[in-house]
Design a protein around this motif. Structure first.
Motif, PDB file in Angstrom:
ATOM      1  N   ILE A  60     -31.828   6.510 -64.340  1.00 40.85           N
ATOM      2  CA  ILE A  60     -32.145   6.304 -65.549  1.00 40.85           C
ATOM      3  C   ILE A  60     -32.472   5.703 -66.501  1.00 40.85           C
ATOM      4  CG2 ILE A  60     -30.982   4.199 -66.662  1.00 40.85           C
ATOM      5  CD1 ILE A  60     -28.204   3.691 -64.166  1.00 40.85           C
ATOM      6  N   ALA A  61     -33.813   5.391 -65.745  1.00 39.29           N
ATOM      7  CA  ALA A  61     -35.756   5.194 -66.266  1.00 39.29           C
ATOM      8  C   ALA A  61     -35.648   6.605 -67.425  1.00 39.29           C
ATOM      9  CB  ALA A  61     -36.042   4.926 -65.400  1.00 39.29           C
ATOM     10  N   VAL A  62     -35.921   7.666 -66.890  1.00 38.75           N
ATOM     11  CA  VAL A  62     -36.293   8.579 -67.335  1.00 38.75           C
ATOM     12  C   VAL A  62     -35.505   8.701 -68.359  1.00 38.75           C
ATOM     13  CG1 VAL A  62     -36.233  11.159 -66.824  1.00 38.75           C
ATOM     14  CG2 VAL A  62     -37.040   9.843 -65.211  1.00 38.75           C
ATOM     15  N   ILE A  63     -34.079   9.069 -68.253  1.00 40.22           N
ATOM     16  CA  ILE A  63     -32.976   9.297 -69.510  1.00 40.22           C
ATOM     17  C   ILE A  63     -33.490   8.106 -70.689  1.00 40.22           C
ATOM     18  CG2 ILE A  63     -30.522   9.610 -70.441  1.00 40.22           C
ATOM     19  CD1 ILE A  63     -30.601  10.725 -67.478  1.00 40.22           C
ATOM     20  N   ALA A  64     -33.712   6.945 -70.336  1.00 41.89           N
ATOM     21  CA  ALA A  64     -33.992   5.599 -71.289  1.00 41.89           C
ATOM     22  C   ALA A  64     -35.070   6.145 -71.881  1.00 41.89           C
ATOM     23  CB  ALA A  64     -33.823   4.454 -70.325  1.00 41.89           C
ATOM     24  N   MET A  65     -35.840   6.255 -71.123  1.00 42.60           N
ATOM     25  CA  MET A  65     -37.333   6.451 -71.762  1.00 42.60           C
ATOM     26  C   MET A  65     -37.509   7.807 -72.381  1.00 42.60           C
ATOM     27  SD  MET A  65     -39.863   5.694 -69.007  1.00 42.60           S
ATOM     28  CE  MET A  65     -39.824   7.231 -68.281  1.00 42.60           C
ATOM     29  N   SER A 110     -31.747  12.744 -87.466  1.00 41.36           N
ATOM     30  CA  SER A 110     -31.627  11.997 -86.075  1.00 41.36           C
ATOM     31  C   SER A 110     -32.439  13.339 -84.870  1.00 41.36           C
ATOM     32  CB  SER A 110     -31.344  11.094 -85.146  1.00 41.36           C
ATOM     33  OG  SER A 110     -31.201  10.377 -86.112  1.00 41.36           O
ATOM     34  N   VAL A 111     -32.596  14.197 -85.408  1.00 47.81           N
ATOM     35  CA  VAL A 111     -32.765  15.470 -84.433  1.00 47.81           C
ATOM     36  C   VAL A 111     -34.158  15.177 -83.288  1.00 47.81           C
ATOM     37  CG1 VAL A 111     -34.557  17.737 -84.612  1.00 47.81           C
ATOM     38  CG2 VAL A 111     -33.190  17.029 -86.160  1.00 47.81           C
ATOM     39  N   PHE A 112     -35.566  13.975 -83.488  1.00 49.88           N
ATOM     40  CA  PHE A 112     -35.600  13.571 -82.942  1.00 49.88           C
ATOM     41  C   PHE A 112     -35.136  13.185 -81.114  1.00 49.88           C
ATOM     42  CE2 PHE A 112     -38.995  14.114 -86.189  1.00 49.88           C
ATOM     43  CZ  PHE A 112     -39.899  14.819 -85.038  1.00 49.88           C
ATOM     44  N   THR A 113     -34.609  12.560 -81.984  1.00 47.61           N
ATOM     45  CA  THR A 113     -33.388  11.476 -80.489  1.00 47.61           C
ATOM     46  C   THR A 113     -33.332  12.688 -80.002  1.00 47.61           C
ATOM     47  OG1 THR A 113     -32.776   9.931 -82.098  1.00 47.61           O
ATOM     48  CG2 THR A 113     -31.523   9.404 -80.072  1.00 47.61           C
ATOM     49  N   ILE A 114     -31.854  13.238 -80.433  1.00 42.70           N
ATOM     50  CA  ILE A 114     -31.515  14.489 -79.508  1.00 42.70           C
ATOM     51  C   ILE A 114     -32.038  14.975 -79.029  1.00 42.70           C
ATOM     52  CG2 ILE A 114     -29.556  16.332 -80.243  1.00 42.70           C
ATOM     53  CD1 ILE A 114     -28.701  14.892 -82.938  1.00 42.70           C
ATOM     54  N   VAL A 115     -33.093  15.822 -79.351  1.00 41.59           N
ATOM     55  CA  VAL A 115     -34.156  16.384 -78.640  1.00 41.59           C
ATOM     56  C   VAL A 115     -34.766  16.056 -77.348  1.00 41.59           C
ATOM     57  CG1 VAL A 115     -35.666  18.009 -78.696  1.00 41.59           C
ATOM     58  CG2 VAL A 115     -34.180  18.288 -80.860  1.00 41.59           C
ATOM     59  N   CYS A 116     -34.714  14.611 -77.467  1.00 46.22           N
ATOM     60  CA  CYS A 116     -35.333  14.069 -76.790  1.00 46.22           C
ATOM     61  C   CYS A 116     -34.362  12.960 -75.761  1.00 46.22           C
ATOM     62  CB  CYS A 116     -35.989  12.824 -77.152  1.00 46.22           C
ATOM     63  SG  CYS A 116     -37.879  13.179 -78.160  1.00 46.22           S
ATOM     64  N   SER A 117     -33.293  13.270 -75.714  1.00 52.63           N
ATOM     65  CA  SER A 117     -32.385  12.705 -75.165  1.00 52.63           C
ATOM     66  C   SER A 117     -31.714  13.775 -73.980  1.00 52.63           C
ATOM     67  CB  SER A 117     -30.781  12.396 -75.770  1.00 52.63           C
ATOM     68  OG  SER A 117     -31.466  11.072 -76.402  1.00 52.63           O
ATOM     69  N   LEU A 118     -31.804  14.710 -74.430  1.00 54.21           N
ATOM     70  CA  LEU A 118     -31.156  16.352 -73.655  1.00 54.21           C
ATOM     71  C   LEU A 118     -32.413  16.730 -73.002  1.00 54.21           C
ATOM     72  CD1 LEU A 118     -29.488  18.705 -76.514  1.00 54.21           C
ATOM     73  CD2 LEU A 118     -28.201  17.265 -74.843  1.00 54.21           C
ATOM     74  N   GLY A 141     -32.297  16.941 -68.886  1.00 52.64           N
ATOM     75  CA  GLY A 141     -32.859  17.774 -67.942  1.00 52.64           C
ATOM     76  C   GLY A 141     -33.568  17.603 -66.816  1.00 52.64           C
ATOM     77  N   ILE A 142     -34.723  16.825 -67.737  1.00 54.05           N
ATOM     78  CA  ILE A 142     -36.376  16.252 -66.494  1.00 54.05           C
ATOM     79  C   ILE A 142     -35.741  16.135 -65.460  1.00 54.05           C
ATOM     80  CG2 ILE A 142     -37.658  14.460 -66.300  1.00 54.05           C
ATOM     81  CD1 ILE A 142     -38.658  15.873 -69.225  1.00 54.05           C
ATOM     82  N   ALA A 143     -34.536  14.792 -65.471  1.00 51.50           N
ATOM     83  CA  ALA A 143     -33.914  13.702 -64.881  1.00 51.50           C
ATOM     84  C   ALA A 143     -32.845  14.590 -63.876  1.00 51.50           C
ATOM     85  CB  ALA A 143     -32.729  12.609 -65.478  1.00 51.50           C
ATOM     86  N   THR A 144     -32.525  15.651 -64.309  1.00 49.76           N
ATOM     87  CA  THR A 144     -31.098  16.361 -63.092  1.00 49.76           C
ATOM     88  C   THR A 144     -31.901  17.111 -62.537  1.00 49.76           C
ATOM     89  OG1 THR A 144     -29.779  16.624 -65.031  1.00 49.76           O
ATOM     90  CG2 THR A 144     -29.730  18.286 -63.392  1.00 49.76           C
TER      91      THR A 144
END
Length: 52
Positions: free
Chosen positions: A2-7, A24-32, A36-39
């Motif tokens: 959760i912390a990784v996704i929230a950051m 809001s491209v940066f929000t979409i890209v950083c969220s996805l 991926g990193i958290a997974t």
């Protein structure tokens, strides 16, 4: 996880505030990317735990 996704989401929102765009491209890209990193981290931890 959760912390990784929230950051990632927070970073994307801040980038969109600094560099405004229509979709809001940066929000979409950083969220996805953060999902991926958290997974990846979770899968790697499970793999390490199963070896023990």
């Amino acid at each position: 996880m959760i912390a990784v996704i929230a950051m990632g989401c927070y970073g994307g929102v801040k980038l969109d505030e600094k560099f405004p765009n229509k979709y809001s491209v940066f929000t979409i890209v950083c969220s996805l990317l953060s999902v991926g990193i958290a997974t990846y981290i979770a899968i790697r931890q499970v793999g390490n735990d199963s070896k023990k």
